[in-house]
Every structure is written in C-alpha cells, then in structure tokens.
Scaffold this active site. Structure first.
Site, mmCIF file in Angstrom:
data_model
loop_
_atom_site.group_PDB
_atom_site.id
_atom_site.type_symbol
_atom_site.label_atom_id
_atom_site.label_comp_id
_atom_site.label_asym_id
_atom_site.label_seq_id
_atom_site.Cartn_x
_atom_site.Cartn_y
_atom_site.Cartn_z
ATOM 1 N N TYR A 167 0.988 -0.927 -0.184
ATOM 2 C CA TYR A 167 0.265 -0.556 -0.088
ATOM 3 C C TYR A 167 0.659 0.896 -0.070
ATOM 4 O O TYR A 167 0.283 2.606 0.930
ATOM 5 C CB TYR A 167 -0.970 -0.184 1.024
ATOM 6 C CG TYR A 167 -2.122 -1.472 1.628
ATOM 7 C CD1 TYR A 167 -2.713 -0.992 0.188
ATOM 8 C CD2 TYR A 167 -1.956 -2.023 2.116
ATOM 9 C CE1 TYR A 167 -3.986 -2.027 -0.034
ATOM 10 C CE2 TYR A 167 -2.057 -3.068 2.136
ATOM 11 C CZ TYR A 167 -3.273 -3.275 1.257
ATOM 12 O OH TYR A 167 -5.119 -4.357 1.225
ATOM 13 N N TYR A 217 -14.435 -5.663 2.999
ATOM 14 C CA TYR A 217 -12.789 -5.916 2.777
ATOM 15 C C TYR A 217 -13.003 -7.136 3.230
ATOM 16 O O TYR A 217 -12.858 -7.353 4.772
ATOM 17 C CB TYR A 217 -12.254 -4.764 3.346
ATOM 18 C CG TYR A 217 -10.303 -4.988 2.763
ATOM 19 C CD1 TYR A 217 -10.131 -4.860 2.002
ATOM 20 C CD2 TYR A 217 -10.161 -6.061 4.133
ATOM 21 C CE1 TYR A 217 -8.821 -4.740 2.353
ATOM 22 C CE2 TYR A 217 -9.245 -6.474 3.805
ATOM 23 C CZ TYR A 217 -7.919 -5.846 2.556
ATOM 24 O OH TYR A 217 -6.703 -6.495 2.310
ATOM 25 N N ASP A 238 -16.938 -13.156 7.479
ATOM 26 C CA ASP A 238 -15.626 -12.985 7.459
ATOM 27 C C ASP A 238 -15.254 -12.470 8.960
ATOM 28 O O ASP A 238 -15.171 -11.632 9.186
ATOM 29 C CB ASP A 238 -14.982 -11.992 5.677
ATOM 30 C CG ASP A 238 -13.857 -11.648 6.077
ATOM 31 O OD1 ASP A 238 -13.127 -12.138 7.207
ATOM 32 O OD2 ASP A 238 -13.178 -10.790 5.437
ATOM 33 N N LYS A 269 -5.813 -14.031 10.908
ATOM 34 C CA LYS A 269 -5.470 -12.796 11.660
ATOM 35 C C LYS A 269 -5.024 -13.288 13.470
ATOM 36 O O LYS A 269 -4.278 -14.005 13.786
ATOM 37 C CB LYS A 269 -6.005 -11.599 12.337
ATOM 38 C CG LYS A 269 -5.439 -10.634 10.614
ATOM 39 C CD LYS A 269 -6.066 -9.277 10.729
ATOM 40 C CE LYS A 269 -6.258 -8.845 9.081
ATOM 41 N NZ LYS A 269 -7.011 -7.969 8.398
HETATM 42 C C1 LIG Z 1 -7.214 -8.437 6.692
HETATM 43 C C2 LIG Z 1 -8.695 -9.239 6.493
HETATM 44 C C3 LIG Z 1 -8.733 -9.818 5.615
HETATM 45 C C4 LIG Z 1 -7.727 -10.633 4.491
HETATM 46 O O1 LIG Z 1 -6.733 -10.727 5.434
HETATM 47 P P1 LIG Z 1 -5.103 -11.023 4.975
HETATM 48 O O2 LIG Z 1 -4.277 -11.969 6.124
HETATM 49 O O3 LIG Z 1 -4.665 -9.689 4.395
HETATM 50 O O4 LIG Z 1 -5.109 -11.622 3.659
HETATM 51 C C5 LIG Z 1 -10.082 -10.205 5.187
HETATM 52 N N1 LIG Z 1 -11.318 -9.485 5.986
HETATM 53 C C6 LIG Z 1 -10.710 -8.938 6.349
HETATM 54 C C7 LIG Z 1 -12.087 -8.377 7.190
HETATM 55 C C8 LIG Z 1 -9.870 -8.125 6.847
HETATM 56 O O5 LIG Z 1 -9.620 -7.536 8.006
#
Ligand SMILES: *Cc1c(COP(=O)(O)O)cnc(C)c1O
Length: 447
Positions: free
Chosen positions: A20, A150, A254, A283
């Site tokens: 980024y 996202y 997600d 994460k």
């Molecule tokens: C960070 C994030 C992703 C992507 O995860 P990466 O490990 O960076 O590929 C997908 N969905 C959400 C809601 C996120 O915050």
C-alpha cells in the site's frame, strides 16, 4: 548502531516494495524501524518505545511475544515444521480442528486450512460456488456483498470487496466486470441509521428478486474494518440470516478481523446471535504471530462434495494446516481459556469506549465509536485517501505510539490483554495527537 540502521534503510529504499505504498512515497517516507516487541510495545534500535495502536495490522490480540506462544512455536519446531496435508496428517492440525469446532458458532463442523485471510475468503467463495454447481442450482454464480466491505487482496476476495481505493482499478477482472456490492446503497458513515436500513433493505430485495442467481452473501459481521471501522447493529445481521435461510443461500461471515474476541465475544457472529454457513478466520487465530487461517463450514456444505473425485473441492495450498501455525493457534485458544482473555478484556473495552467518547469533545472530531477492543474516530469526510489521520499518525509517533490511520479515520486495536495503565497511556497519546493535528489543521485553514 545508527550506521547499521541507516544502511538497512538504504537497502530498504533500493530493494523493498512495501504494501500500500507508492514508489514515490517509498523513496521519501521513513518507516518506523523496529527491532523487538513485547506486549503492547514496539522497540527501536536505541530502546525507543512505541505503543502499538494498530495491533501489527489488526492481528496482535495477545500482545507481542507472549511467552506461551514462543514456547509452543519452538516445541512444534522440534517435531516437524511442515509436512503436506495431502495424504498425511499431523497432530496439531487435527486437534486444532476439534478445538475450533468446539468453540465455533453452532453448526460449523468442518475446518479447511489456508495461510492468510484472503485465501480463507477465496476458499469460502469457492466452496459456496462449487456447492451449487454440483448440487442442482448451477445458475447460482453471483455473490452479494456490502458496500464498504473488505475481504482481502487476491482477485476473488477483491471482487466481493468494495473499498474503491483498494480494488477499484481491478474491477474489469471481477466476475461480470464489477464488484459484488455494486448498485447497493452505501451508508454515509457508521451512525447513518437510515443508510444502514436502506442498505439491508436493498440487500434483502436483491436476494428475494434473484435467489436463483445468488451463491451466497458475504459480510464482515458488526464492523467493516477497512471501510473505517464502520460498526452497524446486530439486528441487520439477524435479518440477513433470516432472509438467506428463507431463500436457502449461504451466509459467509468474514471474521478474519472480528474473530478471536476482537468485538467482545469470541466471534462477532455469536455476539450478533447468528451462525453463518461459512466462517473465515485468520489474523488473531495465530495470535498475530504467523500466517495461518481457516475456513469453517457446515456439514451440509461438506456433504455437497461427496461422490467421485470430480466433486472434490479443487483447492489446497502448499502450507495448508502448517504445523507451526496450527500449534500456535492451539496455544492461542488455550491462552484464551487459561487467562480468561475475553472475560478480562471487558473492562478494557469499557475503558477504551470511555476514552474515545471523550475524544468526541475535541473540536473537529466528527464522530467516535467503539465495539469490544476496537475504537475509531472520524476526523473528516476524505475517506481512505484523506490526510487527517496521517497528521494524527505523525503527532502520535512523536508522542510514543504507532497508529495506522484509514485516511481521515483513526482507530486503535490494542491487544485484548493490554494492561490498564498502558491503555490509559495509549488513550492519552491519541487524545493529545488528535487535538494537536486538528488544531494545526484549523490554523492552516485560517491562513
Ligand atoms: C485483513 C482482512 C482480510 C485479509 O487478510 P490477509 O491475511 O491480509 O490476506 C480479509 N478480510 C478481513 C475482514 C480483513 O480484515
């Protein structure tokens, strides 16, 4: 010492390509050089200390260098660091699956591993899509998603995301040449109640109008991270769950960011009183220490892949179920249990909420909000490309905290187990930095 650091920065300028970051900014911006981290703190080469307000990019739920995670990692490394999960299995991945299912929202009984959040989303999308292809509804080839969503940076994940600055340029690569959220009304901000009502109403109408086209709906439950930590009420998720059930299509949550207690409950889904058909987690799953992720599915979805080889989910990454990641993730879950991370984070969440509520009094702050261990403030309407958050970033760095803004929105995502005094320090730095940055802005506006 500083010579060595300067040399490293020279190499960085010459050979790295940072995420980024425009190639121009890469040449001119000096990154914070970190050599070590402990708990909520990052340390520079000369012992300078910064509170890590952005949680190592939203994943550092247990603080840096938790001793039990270090031990789990080195213990696993003695046995096996990696083996494929094609025809072989190892204890950590198997046991983690059981432990995740035991803690998951009801009905999610199957665990598919991958190695980052974006791939956990790709897997969910492919599962949903292929399920309908081979189970009698081949017309279901589209996904619906929320404006401002996202879901990651790979092409499939981008196609269901809608943060224009991130993925707009890639739209021609998406199925149908447009993001899945296109055409749905975008709420102006987190507090735009009429906007959220209109959005979920439109989503429901789209589902009811074209149920035979929709393979699934994907959402970030309760809070849209990259859109500026935009929160929305549980009742909309409950309604979406009811409608997806009525038209019998899949709801994908997600939880890459929201999972593992970030919003106050282990999963935002359960906090909202729902259970999705597919759930993505990454994460915090590995305590923010390793690239590791999982997609959880119901038995119904899994059953849709019974039959001959051609019906298998044709997906599997080299590092599927990596033992190091799986061992660390198991230890993360054990720490949550043994250290009562969720229970004890409730008081910190209240402290965080109070701190950001006070921030609303600073002249120029438009609105603030918090949910569990996330708090945010909107300082302008410039969106992701706004500059006010970066002014706060500079002020905070000078005061000993590392923040990473989303344009005109600033936020903090501290470790769930941060000490009361450290959180007080972070809140004080945020307050002073916002006041200084907005004051500066007002002075400039009057010149
Ligand atoms: C960070 C994030 C992703 C992507 O995860 P990466 O490990 O960076 O590929 C997908 N969905 C959400 C809601 C996120 O915050």
């Amino acid at each position: 010492m500083s010579d060595a650091r300067d040399e490293l920065l020279r190499i960085d300028r010459r050979h790295l390509w940072r995420p980024y970051t425009s190639s121009e900014d890469h040449q001119t911006q000096t990154p914070l050089f970190i050599e070590r981290a402990e708990g909520p703190y990052l340390y520079g080469a000369h012992g300078e200390r910064y509170l890590d307000g952005s949680g190592a990019w939203w994943c550092n739920n247990l603080g840096h260098g938790h001793p039990r995670l270090r031990d789990a990692l080195t213990r696993q490394a003695q046995d096996i660091m990696h083996c494929s999960m094609a025809g072989t299995v190892h204890p950590s991945a198997v046991l983690l699956a059981q432990e995740l299912v035991d803690l998951a929202p009801p009905g999610l009984t199957r665990v598919f591993y991958s190695d980052n959040g974006s791939t956990s989303v790709e897997v969910a999308l492919k599962m949903a899509f292929q399920y309908w292809q081979q189970n009698g509804r081949p017309g279901r080839t589209r996904f619906l998603a929320l404006p401002g969503g996202y879901h990651g940076d790979t092409i499939g994940a981008m196609s269901v995301g809608d943060v224009g600055a991130f993925n707009g340029i890639f739209a021609p690569l998406f199925p149908g040449g447009r993001p899945a959220a296109e055409g749905l009304p975008d709420p102006a901000h987190a507090d735009d109640e009429a906007g959220w009502e209109a959005l979920f109403g439109a989503l429901e109408a789209a589902l009811r109008a074209t149920p035979d086209e929709i393979a699934g709906v994907i959402v970030e439950p309760l809070i849209q991270g990259a859109a500026g930590m935009r929160t929305y009420p549980s009742r909309y998720l409950q309604r979406l769950r009811e409608v997806t059930r009525e038209v019998d299509t899949f709801l994908i949550c997600d939880e890459v960011f929201t999972g593992l207690g970030r919003t106050g409950t282990l999963w935002a889904s359960t906090g909202a009183g729902i259970a999705p058909d597919l759930l993505c987690t990454a994460k915090g799953l590995s305590g923010g220490a390793l690239p590791f992720s999982a997609t959880l599915a119901t038995e119904r979805v899994f059953d849709g892949f019974r039959g001959d080889k051609t019906r298998a989910l044709m997906h599997g990454h080299t590092f599927y179920g990596n033992p190091l990641g799986a061992a660390v993730a198991r230890e993360v879950l054990a720490i949550y249990r043994d250290e009562q991370i969720l229970e004890r984070s409730q008081a910190r969440g209240a402290q965080l909420a109070a701190g950001f509520a006070r921030l609303a009094d600073v002249p120029g702050v438009l609105r603030t909000r918090s949910l569990g261990m996330v708090a945010a403030a909107d300082l302008g309407a410039g969106g992701y490309l706004g500059k006010l958050g970066w002014a706060v970033h500079d002020e905070a760095r000078a005061r000993g905290a590392q923040l990473r803004p989303l344009g005109d929105t600033i936020y903090v995502v501290p470790p769930l187990n941060i000490a009361e005094s450290a959180l007080d320090d972070l809140l004080a730095i945020v307050h002073a930095s916002v006041a200084a940055a907005l004051d500066e802005q007002r002075v400039r506006d009057h010149v």
